[in-house]
Design a protein around this motif. Structure first.
Motif, PDB file in Angstrom:
ATOM      1  N   THR A  23       0.820  -1.212   0.000  1.00 49.16           N
ATOM      2  CA  THR A  23       0.000   0.000   0.000  1.00 49.16           C
ATOM      3  C   THR A  23       0.853   1.261   0.000  1.00 49.16           C
ATOM      4  N   PHE A  24       0.462   2.201  -0.852  1.00 50.15           N
ATOM      5  CA  PHE A  24       1.080   3.527  -0.886  1.00 50.15           C
ATOM      6  C   PHE A  24      -0.016   4.590  -0.975  1.00 50.15           C
ATOM      7  N   ASN A  25       0.305   5.793  -0.530  1.00 49.05           N
ATOM      8  CA  ASN A  25      -0.555   6.923  -0.830  1.00 49.05           C
ATOM      9  C   ASN A  25      -0.529   7.150  -2.333  1.00 49.05           C
ATOM     10  N   GLY A  26      -1.689   7.410  -2.928  1.00 49.83           N
ATOM     11  CA  GLY A  26      -1.747   7.676  -4.359  1.00 49.83           C
ATOM     12  C   GLY A  26      -1.221   9.066  -4.689  1.00 49.83           C
ATOM     13  N   PRO A  27      -0.850   9.304  -5.941  1.00 48.62           N
ATOM     14  CA  PRO A  27      -0.237  10.587  -6.309  1.00 48.62           C
ATOM     15  C   PRO A  27      -1.145  11.801  -6.138  1.00 48.62           C
ATOM     16  N   VAL A  28      -2.449  11.625  -6.334  1.00 46.90           N
ATOM     17  CA  VAL A  28      -3.353  12.765  -6.171  1.00 46.90           C
ATOM     18  C   VAL A  28      -3.441  13.175  -4.700  1.00 46.90           C
ATOM     19  N   SER A  29      -3.718  12.218  -3.832  1.00 41.44           N
ATOM     20  CA  SER A  29      -3.828  12.523  -2.401  1.00 41.44           C
ATOM     21  C   SER A  29      -2.490  13.008  -1.844  1.00 41.44           C
ATOM     22  N   PHE A  30      -1.393  12.367  -2.252  1.00 46.89           N
ATOM     23  CA  PHE A  30      -0.074  12.801  -1.787  1.00 46.89           C
ATOM     24  C   PHE A  30       0.211  14.222  -2.250  1.00 46.89           C
ATOM     25  N   GLY A  31      -0.056  14.493  -3.525  1.00 50.93           N
ATOM     26  CA  GLY A  31       0.235  15.811  -4.085  1.00 50.93           C
ATOM     27  C   GLY A  31      -0.638  16.920  -3.539  1.00 50.93           C
ATOM     28  N   MET A  32      -1.861  16.594  -3.154  1.00 50.27           N
ATOM     29  CA  MET A  32      -2.754  17.610  -2.608  1.00 50.27           C
ATOM     30  C   MET A  32      -2.502  17.852  -1.126  1.00 50.27           C
ATOM     31  N   ARG A  33      -1.983  16.861  -0.421  1.00 45.69           N
ATOM     32  CA  ARG A  33      -1.724  17.000   1.012  1.00 45.69           C
ATOM     33  C   ARG A  33      -0.402  17.705   1.299  1.00 45.69           C
ATOM     34  N   HIS A  34       0.511  17.664   0.346  1.00 45.76           N
ATOM     35  CA  HIS A  34       1.806  18.302   0.527  1.00 45.76           C
ATOM     36  C   HIS A  34       1.864  19.570  -0.316  1.00 45.76           C
ATOM     37  N   THR A  35       2.525  20.570   0.212  1.00 47.04           N
ATOM     38  CA  THR A  35       2.539  21.870  -0.450  1.00 47.04           C
ATOM     39  C   THR A  35       3.962  22.296  -0.792  1.00 47.04           C
ATOM     40  N   ASP A  36       4.060  23.412  -1.523  1.00 49.44           N
ATOM     41  CA  ASP A  36       5.353  24.047  -1.714  1.00 49.44           C
ATOM     42  C   ASP A  36       5.573  25.048  -0.587  1.00 49.44           C
ATOM     43  N   GLU A  37       6.605  25.849  -0.697  1.00 49.28           N
ATOM     44  CA  GLU A  37       6.940  26.796   0.373  1.00 49.28           C
ATOM     45  C   GLU A  37       5.902  27.909   0.528  1.00 49.28           C
ATOM     46  N   GLN A  38       5.026  28.050  -0.455  1.00 54.05           N
ATOM     47  CA  GLN A  38       3.978  29.076  -0.397  1.00 54.05           C
ATOM     48  C   GLN A  38       2.607  28.485  -0.063  1.00 54.05           C
ATOM     49  N   GLU A  39       2.605  27.273   0.448  1.00 56.55           N
ATOM     50  CA  GLU A  39       1.380  26.580   0.871  1.00 56.55           C
ATOM     51  C   GLU A  39       0.467  26.188  -0.289  1.00 56.55           C
ATOM     52  N   LYS A  40       0.990  26.158  -1.497  1.00 55.44           N
ATOM     53  CA  LYS A  40       0.203  25.715  -2.643  1.00 55.44           C
ATOM     54  C   LYS A  40       0.417  24.220  -2.827  1.00 55.44           C
ATOM     55  N   PRO A  41      -0.650  23.427  -2.980  1.00 54.07           N
ATOM     56  CA  PRO A  41      -0.486  21.983  -3.165  1.00 54.07           C
ATOM     57  C   PRO A  41       0.511  21.675  -4.272  1.00 54.07           C
ATOM     58  N   ILE A  42       1.456  20.807  -3.977  1.00 56.35           N
ATOM     59  CA  ILE A  42       2.526  20.509  -4.926  1.00 56.35           C
ATOM     60  C   ILE A  42       1.995  19.770  -6.144  1.00 56.35           C
ATOM     61  N   PHE A  43       0.794  19.266  -6.063  1.00 54.43           N
ATOM     62  CA  PHE A  43       0.171  18.587  -7.202  1.00 54.43           C
ATOM     63  C   PHE A  43       0.066  19.523  -8.402  1.00 54.43           C
ATOM     64  N   TYR A  44      -0.046  20.836  -8.158  1.00 51.79           N
ATOM     65  CA  TYR A  44      -0.203  21.793  -9.247  1.00 51.79           C
ATOM     66  C   TYR A  44       1.134  22.235  -9.845  1.00 51.79           C
ATOM     67  N   HIS A  45       2.238  21.738  -9.295  1.00 52.34           N
ATOM     68  CA  HIS A  45       3.557  22.003  -9.862  1.00 52.34           C
ATOM     69  C   HIS A  45       3.841  20.877 -10.855  1.00 52.34           C
ATOM     70  N   GLU A  46       3.850  21.196 -12.131  1.00 52.16           N
ATOM     71  CA  GLU A  46       3.888  20.159 -13.165  1.00 52.16           C
ATOM     72  C   GLU A  46       5.097  19.228 -13.016  1.00 52.16           C
ATOM     73  N   ALA A  47       6.269  19.804 -12.794  1.00 53.73           N
ATOM     74  CA  ALA A  47       7.477  18.975 -12.697  1.00 53.73           C
ATOM     75  C   ALA A  47       7.441  18.082 -11.468  1.00 53.73           C
ATOM     76  N   MET A  48       7.002  18.636 -10.333  1.00 56.07           N
ATOM     77  CA  MET A  48       6.972  17.852  -9.102  1.00 56.07           C
ATOM     78  C   MET A  48       5.878  16.801  -9.138  1.00 56.07           C
ATOM     79  N   ARG A  49       4.791  17.083  -9.817  1.00 62.42           N
ATOM     80  CA  ARG A  49       3.724  16.070  -9.960  1.00 62.42           C
ATOM     81  C   ARG A  49       4.265  14.859 -10.709  1.00 62.42           C
ATOM     82  N   ASP A  50       5.043  15.099 -11.747  1.00 65.08           N
ATOM     83  CA  ASP A  50       5.656  13.999 -12.488  1.00 65.08           C
ATOM     84  C   ASP A  50       6.627  13.233 -11.603  1.00 65.08           C
TER      85      ASP A  50
END
Length: 199
Positions: A134-161
């Motif tokens: 079992t792993f956290n899926g990429p959507v939930s992981f990406g939405m729960r973690h943010t960048d330094e400006q508190e924006k979900p990292i899922f919206y950072h194209e390179a980091m999502r990949d």
């Protein structure tokens, strides 16, 4: 809904019970003995989050740009320095493109109990039995973690990949180690996406 991928198309769950994938305990021995010793259940390679320190999780190791804010007890992705991001992404893709699965290995510190489970698997006959990874899926992981400006990292194209590719490599590593420890078992891979239930 959570999708499960197996290495065999003949998988028949038959309303099979599954041992918990996370335990709120600090003592692993008795819990692992109970879980591994249940012959009619699918064994989940469980996590023990209370034994993990901040910044330790199965998914983290091998990911670039991770930072820890101890004061706020928060793990985030620091993308503030473009030069550093580029350098870390370059290193990441060198390992990924070289198919360096061991670079994405899960350490005993990141997943307390995992290696103890491996040892117990070697002492049992697993032919015809199932083990869930079992792993956290990429959507939930990406939405729960943010960048330094508190924006979900899922919206950072390179980091999502990066997140997607890291989870793939970690799943491959864990599958190989599980099959090695439990020959004859069928490994069932699950990526949980609890945040999708909100939509």
């Amino acid at each position: 809904m959570t999708d499960a991928a197996t290495e065999s198309s003949s998988f028949r769950p038959r309303l099979m019970s599954i041992t918990p994938s996370s335990w709120p305990h600090k003592e692993m021995g008795a819990i692992l003995d109970l879980a591994v010793g249940e012959p009619d259940a699918m064994l989940a390679l469980a996590a023990f989050p209370k034994l993990q320190r901040l910044g330790q999780a199965r998914e983290y190791e091998g990911m670039p740009c991770l930072a820890i804010d101890s004061a706020r007890k928060k793990v985030y992705f620091d993308t503030s320095d473009p030069g550093k991001v580029e350098a870390e992404l370059t290193t990441f893709y060198e390992h990924f493109l070289a198919d360096d699965v061991d670079h994405f290995a899960i350490s005993p510190e990141a997943s307390p109990g995992l290696y103890e489970i491996f040892e117990r698997l070697r002492d049992c006959d697993w032919h015809g039995r199932y083990i869930m990874l079992t792993f956290n899926g990429p959507v939930s992981f990406g939405m729960r973690h943010t960048d330094e400006q508190e924006k979900p990292i899922f919206y950072h194209e390179a980091m999502r990949d990066v997140i997607v590719k890291t989870l793939i490599m970690k799943a491959r590593w864990l599958h190989a180690k599980t099959v090695e420890a439990a020959p004859g078992a069928t490994a069932v891979l699950r990526f949980t996406e609890p945040l999708l239930s909100l939509y």
